[in-house]
Design a protein around this motif. Structure first.
Motif, PDB file in Angstrom:
ATOM      1  N   ASP A  99      53.306  42.319  51.151  1.00 21.68           N
ATOM      2  CA  ASP A  99      52.981  43.489  50.338  1.00 21.68           C
ATOM      3  C   ASP A  99      52.845  43.174  48.855  1.00 21.68           C
ATOM      4  O   ASP A  99      52.556  44.065  48.057  1.00 21.68           O
ATOM      5  CB  ASP A  99      54.068  44.557  50.506  1.00 21.68           C
ATOM      6  CG  ASP A  99      54.127  45.095  51.927  1.00 21.68           C
ATOM      7  OD1 ASP A  99      53.081  45.090  52.602  1.00 21.68           O
ATOM      8  OD2 ASP A  99      55.231  45.508  52.348  1.00 21.68           O
ATOM      9  N   HIS A 100      53.056  41.913  48.461  1.00 22.45           N
ATOM     10  CA  HIS A 100      53.096  41.614  47.034  1.00 22.45           C
ATOM     11  C   HIS A 100      52.150  40.511  46.576  1.00 22.45           C
ATOM     12  O   HIS A 100      51.924  40.376  45.376  1.00 22.45           O
ATOM     13  CB  HIS A 100      54.526  41.228  46.615  1.00 22.45           C
ATOM     14  CG  HIS A 100      55.490  42.362  46.659  1.00 22.45           C
ATOM     15  ND1 HIS A 100      56.063  42.811  47.833  1.00 22.45           N
ATOM     16  CD2 HIS A 100      55.985  43.157  45.677  1.00 22.45           C
ATOM     17  CE1 HIS A 100      56.867  43.825  47.573  1.00 22.45           C
ATOM     18  NE2 HIS A 100      56.839  44.057  46.270  1.00 22.45           N
ATOM     19  N   HIS A 101      51.600  39.739  47.466  1.00 19.44           N
ATOM     20  CA  HIS A 101      50.795  38.598  47.051  1.00 19.44           C
ATOM     21  C   HIS A 101      49.369  38.713  47.600  1.00 19.44           C
ATOM     22  O   HIS A 101      49.175  39.063  48.773  1.00 19.44           O
ATOM     23  CB  HIS A 101      51.407  37.278  47.556  1.00 19.44           C
ATOM     24  CG  HIS A 101      52.803  37.045  47.085  1.00 19.44           C
ATOM     25  ND1 HIS A 101      53.089  36.429  45.890  1.00 19.44           N
ATOM     26  CD2 HIS A 101      54.003  37.364  47.647  1.00 19.44           C
ATOM     27  CE1 HIS A 101      54.402  36.368  45.729  1.00 19.44           C
ATOM     28  NE2 HIS A 101      54.977  36.925  46.787  1.00 19.44           N
ATOM     29  N   SER A 102      48.394  38.405  46.767  1.00 16.55           N
ATOM     30  CA  SER A 102      47.005  38.318  47.211  1.00 16.55           C
ATOM     31  C   SER A 102      46.320  37.178  46.479  1.00 16.55           C
ATOM     32  O   SER A 102      46.625  36.911  45.309  1.00 16.55           O
ATOM     33  CB  SER A 102      46.247  39.634  46.978  1.00 16.55           C
ATOM     34  OG  SER A 102      46.091  39.889  45.596  1.00 16.55           O
ATOM     35  N   LEU A 103      45.416  36.505  47.164  1.00 18.33           N
ATOM     36  CA  LEU A 103      44.716  35.353  46.605  1.00 18.33           C
ATOM     37  C   LEU A 103      43.253  35.428  47.006  1.00 18.33           C
ATOM     38  O   LEU A 103      42.933  35.589  48.183  1.00 18.33           O
ATOM     39  CB  LEU A 103      45.337  34.050  47.112  1.00 18.33           C
ATOM     40  CG  LEU A 103      44.735  32.747  46.561  1.00 18.33           C
ATOM     41  CD1 LEU A 103      45.040  32.616  45.069  1.00 18.33           C
ATOM     42  CD2 LEU A 103      45.287  31.549  47.324  1.00 18.33           C
ATOM     43  N   PHE A 104      42.370  35.326  46.024  1.00 16.02           N
ATOM     44  CA  PHE A 104      40.926  35.363  46.272  1.00 16.02           C
ATOM     45  C   PHE A 104      40.318  34.039  45.849  1.00 16.02           C
ATOM     46  O   PHE A 104      40.635  33.501  44.786  1.00 16.02           O
ATOM     47  CB  PHE A 104      40.277  36.502  45.483  1.00 16.02           C
ATOM     48  CG  PHE A 104      38.780  36.574  45.630  1.00 16.02           C
ATOM     49  CD1 PHE A 104      38.203  37.347  46.623  1.00 16.02           C
ATOM     50  CD2 PHE A 104      37.948  35.860  44.774  1.00 16.02           C
ATOM     51  CE1 PHE A 104      36.818  37.411  46.766  1.00 16.02           C
ATOM     52  CE2 PHE A 104      36.576  35.910  44.907  1.00 16.02           C
ATOM     53  CZ  PHE A 104      36.009  36.685  45.911  1.00 16.02           C
ATOM     54  N   LEU A 105      39.411  33.522  46.680  1.00 17.45           N
ATOM     55  CA  LEU A 105      38.705  32.288  46.377  1.00 17.45           C
ATOM     56  C   LEU A 105      37.227  32.488  46.655  1.00 17.45           C
ATOM     57  O   LEU A 105      36.846  32.892  47.759  1.00 17.45           O
ATOM     58  CB  LEU A 105      39.232  31.127  47.231  1.00 17.45           C
ATOM     59  CG  LEU A 105      38.508  29.777  47.076  1.00 17.45           C
ATOM     60  CD1 LEU A 105      38.640  29.261  45.649  1.00 17.45           C
ATOM     61  CD2 LEU A 105      39.039  28.761  48.080  1.00 17.45           C
ATOM     62  N   GLY A 106      36.397  32.221  45.659  1.00 21.64           N
ATOM     63  CA  GLY A 106      34.956  32.366  45.840  1.00 21.64           C
ATOM     64  C   GLY A 106      34.286  32.748  44.539  1.00 21.64           C
ATOM     65  O   GLY A 106      34.759  32.437  43.445  1.00 21.64           O
ATOM     66  N   ILE A 107      33.182  33.459  44.652  1.00 18.07           N
ATOM     67  CA  ILE A 107      32.438  33.932  43.486  1.00 18.07           C
ATOM     68  C   ILE A 107      33.013  35.282  43.055  1.00 18.07           C
ATOM     69  O   ILE A 107      33.234  36.163  43.891  1.00 18.07           O
ATOM     70  CB  ILE A 107      30.946  34.071  43.831  1.00 18.07           C
ATOM     71  CG1 ILE A 107      30.368  32.702  44.178  1.00 18.07           C
ATOM     72  CG2 ILE A 107      30.166  34.695  42.686  1.00 18.07           C
ATOM     73  CD1 ILE A 107      29.030  32.777  44.852  1.00 18.07           C
ATOM     74  N   ARG A 108      33.252  35.425  41.764  1.00 19.92           N
ATOM     75  CA  ARG A 108      33.878  36.661  41.297  1.00 19.92           C
ATOM     76  C   ARG A 108      33.483  36.946  39.856  1.00 19.92           C
ATOM     77  O   ARG A 108      33.284  36.042  39.053  1.00 19.92           O
ATOM     78  CB  ARG A 108      35.397  36.571  41.416  1.00 19.92           C
ATOM     79  CG  ARG A 108      36.103  37.937  41.382  1.00 19.92           C
ATOM     80  CD  ARG A 108      37.532  37.778  41.821  1.00 19.92           C
ATOM     81  NE  ARG A 108      38.259  39.039  41.880  1.00 19.92           N
ATOM     82  CZ  ARG A 108      38.311  39.841  42.929  1.00 19.92           C
ATOM     83  NH1 ARG A 108      37.663  39.515  44.029  1.00 19.92           N
ATOM     84  NH2 ARG A 108      39.016  40.956  42.897  1.00 19.92           N
TER      85      ARG A 108
END
Length: 416
Positions: free
Chosen positions: A123-132
């Protein structure tokens, strides 16, 4: 084949397989938003009695955004977003330094604002990898999102100083967020929440979730040091080349309590070598066959910022913010140089029934001179899917030949 494209293809294949299992809830989400804005500007020269020639220019700016969230496995999803822009004028009709409308951009048939894999761990961590595009995550709080002036999005101490992943361009990067998982907005998918916001040449995404909960949030991002919106050639959005473009990072701490929000953050730009930096700044990247030799890295520049959205009561909130750009050497400060050193702004928002009234005034210190800008705006939610927003801008540039400029816009948005 580009490694990023290969990885995305594999993840789409994984999602297709996972949909056949009973353990995965396949619930893709999508949305679209179209905004059109009529613009009128008038300006006059007041240096002497013989220079009082005011005239009017007109433009129509349009933006289409498409977004999709595709779950592929437990905790994993593919986030895709695009934008298309069109202006009837060949260029912005304003001569102001901060860009009075955050919709202004060159004509772009189709470009990616985000495309990558998002991982939610608990519920506390998110990670995005790619074009942003950095506008997906920064300076998109509720009060800043009401105003149409570009500086109410990414502050000009950042947007005017670096060719980074800022509307209408994006770049390869990674984004991490720590904090309670945002609760869904009370409005349903595809419903209008607020107009798209932006920075100087940028548009900030409408917040998809409510930020009214309490607690501390932290977000950190690292991008390729230059943003792009093409799909082919050396200036393509899949490019990741810190040696030529540098690296750009951001970090921000947020504190939310009782409907008020407080933000403290900083950007850091690691430039390429001085010789490569100067060479790239004077020629388009596509014209560079092989950058001249030089040191591997240049220098660092920092741009801290702080702003608050203070809730006074159920209807009234005020906003105040400040940012300053620091350079560690004359060569640092991004590909454009230190164009904007200081920015300070103060404003407020008043909510009444279906309408939101706002006023915001700011001061920006540019290399070309200083600028004072004030915006009066009113956004009326006609239906859950339509909004109408007239705005009036008063711009004063004491050092410029044209010392005063006025602008009026009428924005219509539809979300589905």
């Amino acid at each position: 084949m580009n490694p990023l494209l290969l990885a995305l293809s594999m993840l789409f294949a994984l999602g297709a397989e996972a949909r056949n299992t009973d353990s995965l809830r396949w619930a893709p989400e999508w949305g679209a938003e179209l905004i059109t804005e009529q613009q009128v500007t008038t300006k006059g020269r007041y240096r002497s009695a013989t220079e009082g020639d005011a005239f009017i220019r007109k433009n129509c700016a349009n933006l289409l955004r498409l977004q999709a969230n595709l779950p592929i496995a437990h905790g994993f999803s593919v986030d895709v977003g695009s934008l298309s822009t069109f202006m009837t004028a060949k260029e912005s009709i304003g001569d102001d330094l901060q860009t009075f409308s955050n919709l202004d951009a060159e004509r772009i048939p189709f470009a990616l604002s985000q495309c990558g894999v998002n991982w939610n761990a608990g519920d506390h961590h998110s990670l995005f990898l790619g074009i942003r595009n950095m506008n997906e995550d920064y300076f998109c709080s509720p009060v800043t999102s009401l105003f149409t002036n570009s500086s109410c999005g990414i502050f000009p101490t950042i947007s005017a100083n670096y060719d980074i992943a800022n509307y209408p361009v994006a770049s390869v990067g990674v984004h991490y967020r720590y904090g309670p998982t945002p609760s869904p907005s009370p409005k349903g998918r595809g419903e209008v929440t607020s107009p798209i916001n932006g920075s100087s040449e940028d548009v900030v995404s409408t917040p998809l979730h409510s930020r009214e909960g309490s607690g501390v949030c932290l977000q950190v991002s690292l991008y390729n040091g230059r943003g792009y919106n093409r799909f082919t050639g050396r200036e393509n959005v899949f490019r990741f080349c810190p040696k030529d473009d540098g690296l750009f990072g951001l970090a921000e701490v947020q504190y939310h309590r009782g409907g008020s929000s407080y933000f403290l953050g900083s950007s850091i730009y690691l430039s390429p070598s001085t010789r490569t930096h100067e060479y790239s700044a004077t020629k388009p990247l596509s014209s560079i066959e092989s950058p001249p030799s030089g040191d591997t890295w240049g220098s660092l520049s920092f741009t801290p910022w702080a702003y608050t959205e203070q809730r006074i009561n159920d209807r009234l909130s005020i906003i105040a913010g400040y940012s300053h750009a620091f350079d560690t050497s004359p060569q640092s400060g991004g590909l454009r140089g230190a164009a904007c050193r200081d920015f300070a702004g103060l404003g407020g928002r008043y909510a009444w029934d279906r309408a939101e009234l706002g006023v915001f005034t700011d001061y920006a210190n540019f290399a070309e001179g200083s600028e004072w800008a004030t915006e009066f705006t009113c956004m009326v939610t006609l239906t859950p899917h339509f909004f109408l927003q007239p705005s009036v801008h008063a711009i004063f540039m004491p050092e410029a030949t044209t010392t005063f400029q006025g602008a009026a816009t009428l924005r219509l948005g539809v979300a589905f």
